[in-house]
Scaffold this active site. Structure first.
Site, PDB file in Angstrom:
ATOM      1  N   GLU A  69       0.825  -1.205   0.000  1.00  0.00           N
ATOM      2  CA  GLU A  69       0.000   0.000   0.000  1.00  0.00           C
ATOM      3  C   GLU A  69       0.860   1.256   0.000  1.00  0.00           C
ATOM      4  OE1 GLU A  69      -3.106   0.272  -0.454  1.00  0.00           O
ATOM      5  OE2 GLU A  69      -3.735  -1.808  -0.268  1.00  0.00           O
ATOM      6  N   TRP A  70       0.282   2.346  -0.469  1.00  0.00           N
ATOM      7  CA  TRP A  70       0.996   3.617  -0.587  1.00  0.00           C
ATOM      8  C   TRP A  70       1.476   4.134   0.766  1.00  0.00           C
ATOM      9  CZ3 TRP A  70      -0.646   8.099   1.852  1.00  0.00           C
ATOM     10  CH2 TRP A  70      -1.909   8.032   2.451  1.00  0.00           C
ATOM     11  N   GLY A 105      -0.177 -13.549  -0.669  1.00  0.00           N
ATOM     12  CA  GLY A 105      -1.624 -13.445  -0.630  1.00  0.00           C
ATOM     13  C   GLY A 105      -2.259 -13.857  -1.942  1.00  0.00           C
ATOM     14  N   TRP A 106      -3.574 -14.037  -1.910  1.00  0.00           N
ATOM     15  CA  TRP A 106      -4.290 -14.542  -3.072  1.00  0.00           C
ATOM     16  C   TRP A 106      -4.174 -13.601  -4.267  1.00  0.00           C
ATOM     17  CZ3 TRP A 106      -6.063 -18.893  -4.860  1.00  0.00           C
ATOM     18  CH2 TRP A 106      -6.972 -18.895  -5.925  1.00  0.00           C
ATOM     19  N   ASN A 107      -4.368 -12.316  -4.030  1.00  0.00           N
ATOM     20  CA  ASN A 107      -4.334 -11.365  -5.145  1.00  0.00           C
ATOM     21  C   ASN A 107      -2.939 -11.197  -5.728  1.00  0.00           C
ATOM     22  OD1 ASN A 107      -7.096 -10.725  -5.063  1.00  0.00           O
ATOM     23  ND2 ASN A 107      -6.764  -9.323  -3.362  1.00  0.00           N
ATOM     24  N   GLU A 147       0.163 -18.664  -2.512  1.00  0.00           N
ATOM     25  CA  GLU A 147      -1.094 -19.353  -2.801  1.00  0.00           C
ATOM     26  C   GLU A 147      -1.207 -19.655  -4.303  1.00  0.00           C
ATOM     27  OE1 GLU A 147      -4.556 -17.668  -0.965  1.00  0.00           O
ATOM     28  OE2 GLU A 147      -3.376 -16.800   0.631  1.00  0.00           O
ATOM     29  N   ASP A 215     -12.472 -21.540   3.658  1.00  0.00           N
ATOM     30  CA  ASP A 215     -12.687 -21.412   2.214  1.00  0.00           C
ATOM     31  C   ASP A 215     -12.724 -22.761   1.512  1.00  0.00           C
ATOM     32  OD1 ASP A 215     -12.880 -18.701   2.443  1.00  0.00           O
ATOM     33  OD2 ASP A 215     -10.820 -18.292   1.859  1.00  0.00           O
TER      34      ASP A 215
END
Length: 477
Positions: A69-70, A105-107, A147, A215
């Site tokens: 993140e910024w 992470g997933w993204n 992941e 999940d």
């Protein structure tokens, strides 16, 4: 007196045992973008309720850790989330929880991990620079969240973990610090376990393993309702369906070489929802038309935070708990959600204690009712249930902060990210020793002294009575 001493010793043993468990909490750096009042900032963390807090996520640039993140790092106009995170953890009433930085992470996807682990040179770049990155920002360790590794990645992932451990152990540790911790968030799914994990190697070199036991359902391809984080298989489940639960995943990791004490069981603080085909058919495996609609605050189809589930229940929803199967779900009109509450959380924690696991992990802090406005009269009802069931008590909580927005509205490069599908310091060894010594000297020693004095006093009286038996016969009545 003997009974008092015995009970005191049992209490000390229980305290020492509780201090061995981990309560691992994931903090997500995108929850700051949620609509008011459910924005989540580092100041909203209660450090008393976690032994380890993992900051999710960092990314990689040129095989090196980098802020996602910024506002993760400090800027000229604002204090970064990393620093605010560290400041908040240090405000604990007891030992400061260990802080780890999660990468992936997933993204984030799998390709950056594939590229980084593909050669010894790339791995060395990542490993050497990770030490500098973590130390400069005050983290106590690194959490790998790939992941997921495929079959062709299995060897390289194991090499990465081994080489990270060797490098972290070889580091000249800065004064006042400890060696860097190394953990990983891993799949509980049968296909991923069999394909991507060299479990004996991972278990040897990781300090602990966060098992993402959630999940299992609700992420796509479902034809009916089902709980995404079952503790155990339902009686009607067979074949692969019988593997979609925490108990199966734990047993598989252990049978393949993971020590139970290194496994930390993941518990979700959110539910997975579905849209029912008919509001009159509300059971498990009821026909669906798809995922449940995105909610106001979490804003992802099929995902409901605990506080959003409570809002549903508070406005006419129906809660269903099956004690035998440890199955919990709720429904309202055509919305169905499988989730966890205090009852089901306690059942999971009691099970993991009986199984000899190393503790519990929660994904993620921002999904609990941290404001105490919808689910309970106290903040973090689910996380407190974890602590109570795991440690036998609820730690003295830290006064909750209201959270603070970034110090500037200027957000260069800020992007809204999906909430993903994942993922107090109990006392350290030295702290545990201090507690034991204090109990010994402040409780046990005085009790023993009192017992000895009482014994000698009674012996002296008995001696005098015996010497003057004729005169004091009443002494023995």
């Amino acid at each position: 007196m003997r009974r008092v001493v015995f009970l005191t010793l049992l209490a000390v043993m229980a305290t020492c045992k509780g201090a061995e468990y981990k309560v691992v909490c994931y903090y997500t750096n995108w929850a700051q973008y949620r609509p008011t009042p459910w924005k989540y900032y580092p100041e909203d963390i209660d450090p008393a309720l976690c032994t380890h807090v993992i900051y999710a996520f960092a990314k990689m640039v040129n095989h090196q850790l980098a802020p996602f993140e910024w506002n993760d790092d400090n800027t000229e106009w604002s204090t970064g989330m990393y620093e605010r995170f560290m400041t908040r953890l240090s405000q604990n009433n007891g030992p400061t929880p260990k802080s780890l930085l999660a990468v992936g992470g997933w993204n984030f996807g799998t390709q950056p991990f594939k590229d980084m682990t593909s050669s010894a040179a790339n791995r060395r770049t990542f490993i050497e620079t990770s030490i500098t990155y973590l130390r400069e920002r005050g983290f106590d360790g690194l959490d790998l969240d790939w992941e997921y590794p495929h079959a062709e990645d299995k060897t390289n992932f194991a090499l990465l973990v081994q080489e990270l451990r060797e490098a972290y152990d070889a580091e000249v540790v800065p004064a006042g610090k400890e060696r860097l911790l190394l953990s990983a968030a891993v799949s509980a799914g049968k296909t991923h376990i069999e394909a991507g994990y060299d479990i004996p190697t991972l278990a040897r070199y990781l300090d602990f393993i966060n098992l993402m036991a959630y999940d299992f359902r609700g992420t796509g391809g479902d034809t009916g309702t089902g709980h995404h984080s079952l503790l155990q298989a339902l009686p009607t489940e067979t074949g692969d369906d019988a593997t979609l639960n925490a108990a199966w995943a734990v047993d598989r990791w252990i049978s393949d070489g993971a020590p139970p004490s290194k496994l930390v069981l993941g518990i979700p603080l959110y539910g997975r929802s579905f849209t029912l085909s008919s509001p009159s058919n509300t059971g498990v495996n009821a026909p669906i038309t798809g995922r449940g609609p995105a909610q106001t605050y979490t804003r992802e189809a099929g995902v409901m935070s605990y506080y959003e589930v409570c809002t549903m229940l508070n406005t006419g929803g129906t809660r269903v708990w099956n004690e035998q199967d440890k199955l919990l779900y709720a429904y309202k009109d055509n919305l169905w959600v499988g989730y966890d509450d205090e009852t089901s959380v306690r059942a999971k924690v009691e099970w993991l204690r009986d199984r000899g696991l190393g503790g519990a992990m929660v994904w993620s802090l921002d999904f609990d009712d941290f404001k105490a406005t919808t689910c309970a009269e106290h903040p973090y009802p689910l996380l407190k249930a974890v602590n109570q069931a795991l440690l036998g008590y609820t730690p003295e909580v830290v006064t909750m902060a209201t959270g603070a927005p970034p110090t500037s509205d200027n957000k260069p490069g800020a992007t809204e990210t999906s909430d993903g599908d994942k993922p107090t310091q109990p006392a350290t060894d030295n702290d545990s020793l201090i507690v034991i010594l204090l109990v010994v000297f402040l409780v046990i020693v005085p009790l023993l002294v009192a017992a000895i004095v009482s014994y000698r006093f009674r012996a002296e009286i008995r001696k005098r009575c015996q010497n003057q038996a004729e005169k004091y016969r009443s002494c023995y009545k």
